[in-house]
Scaffold this active site. Structure first.
Site, PDB file in Angstrom:
ATOM      1  N   ASP A  38      21.188  22.044  17.407  1.00 21.18           N
ATOM      2  CA  ASP A  38      22.054  21.572  16.314  1.00 21.18           C
ATOM      3  C   ASP A  38      21.648  20.219  15.730  1.00 21.18           C
ATOM      4  O   ASP A  38      22.515  19.356  15.491  1.00 21.18           O
ATOM      5  CB  ASP A  38      23.503  21.515  16.794  1.00 21.18           C
ATOM      6  CG  ASP A  38      24.028  22.855  17.258  1.00 21.18           C
ATOM      7  OD1 ASP A  38      23.363  23.874  17.016  1.00 21.18           O
ATOM      8  OD2 ASP A  38      25.105  22.883  17.891  1.00 21.18           O
ATOM      9  N   LYS A 147      24.113  30.068  15.017  1.00 17.67           N
ATOM     10  CA  LYS A 147      25.102  30.465  16.021  1.00 17.67           C
ATOM     11  C   LYS A 147      26.509  30.109  15.544  1.00 17.67           C
ATOM     12  O   LYS A 147      26.713  29.063  14.933  1.00 17.67           O
ATOM     13  CB  LYS A 147      24.806  29.807  17.372  1.00 17.67           C
ATOM     14  CG  LYS A 147      24.835  28.289  17.382  1.00 17.67           C
ATOM     15  CD  LYS A 147      24.409  27.757  18.749  1.00 17.67           C
ATOM     16  CE  LYS A 147      24.460  26.247  18.817  1.00 17.67           C
ATOM     17  NZ  LYS A 147      25.821  25.683  18.718  1.00 17.67           N
ATOM     18  N   CYS A 180      27.614  21.776  22.827  1.00 18.31           N
ATOM     19  CA  CYS A 180      26.694  22.905  22.646  1.00 18.31           C
ATOM     20  C   CYS A 180      25.522  22.902  23.616  1.00 18.31           C
ATOM     21  O   CYS A 180      25.064  23.971  24.031  1.00 18.31           O
ATOM     22  CB  CYS A 180      26.199  22.930  21.206  1.00 18.31           C
ATOM     23  SG  CYS A 180      27.528  23.250  20.020  1.00 18.31           S
TER      24      CYS A 180
END
Length: 245
Positions: A38, A147, A180
């Site tokens: 990310d 995702k 995450c």
């Protein structure tokens, strides 16, 4: 220091020892992926989601620089690099409605409900917030996976992509350590992947104690913790050996 050597790594005969806690671990480049979690404008930039939601992103520059070093070393060693992008369609159907816990717990969704003028801007596919930062743009050989939840294994093709390539070791860098990064590493552990986090190439959402707690969890229960320089040294050495062979 003891060294963990999985049987599949021993059979490969190409493993390199990575200095890590609580013990070193041997990784074969062809069985390893570098997971870049990310690294989007949302998580690193002023004006991105984390910043607008009240999290401090002012100290992410050193993390970005360390990730760049890790990516360069991975490319040189033939390690598969995989970029995650977290977010949803611009109508937020993928985010789940009021029947989903994600609707109630996602700070991006909560921030947009509090500030309706941000609706459609945070973590929305096609928008600036969703895009990877300029400093970390994928190469042609890299894989990019979008995702919809914290874990990169949920509702994605990650597991099948890894297994098809014979990858069993996952080295994690990115943001956020305690969300995450840790979520995906934990899920990987349950799916029999060996997970390593590079401490100085990850950054938390919240106070630094959250990062430290995640690193403790990882090295104590779910995997191993190393650092950028150790990773670079290990796989630069691997590349140098290949050139002289």
């Amino acid at each position: 220091m003891n060294t963990v050597i999985a049987d599949f790594t021993e059979r490969a005969g190409t493993g390199r020892v990575l200095k890590a806690e609580p013990e070193a671990i041997q990784l074969a480049p062809e069985q390893t992926a570098l997971i870049v979690v990310d690294m989007q404008n949302a998580y690193t930039s002023i004006g991105g989601y984390l910043d607008l939601a009240g999290f401090d992103v002012s100290k992410t520059k050193p993390v970005v620089e360390n990730i760049q070093k890790a990516v360069t070393a991975a490319h040189a060693a033939g390690i598969q690099v995989i970029y995650f992008k977290n977010g949803w369609d611009n109508q937020y159907v993928e985010a789940g409605g009021a029947g989903s816990p994600n609707f109630h717990k996602s700070n991006a969704l909560k921030t947009m409900r509090k500030q309706p003028e941000l609706q459609g801007k945070l973590l929305a596919k096609g928008g600036w917030d969703f895009e990877l930062i300029d400093e970390l743009q994928p190469k042609s050989q890299d894989i990019v996976i979008e995702k919809p939840r914290y874990s990169g294994f949920f509702n994605t093709a990650l597991d099948s992509m890894l297994r098809a390539r014979g990858i069993r070791n996952l080295v994690f860098v990115g943001i956020a350590t305690n969300v995450c990064v840790e979520s995906t590493l934990r899920d990987g552990f349950f799916l029999e992947y060996f997970g390593v986090a590079l401490d100085d190439a990850c950054y938390q959402a919240g106070p630094v104690e959250m990062h430290r707690a995640s690193m403790y969890n990882i090295k104590t229960f779910f995997g191993w913790v190393s650092d950028t320089q150790s990773f670079v040294n290990t796989f630069q050495h691997n590349q140098q050996l290949a050139k002289t062979a």
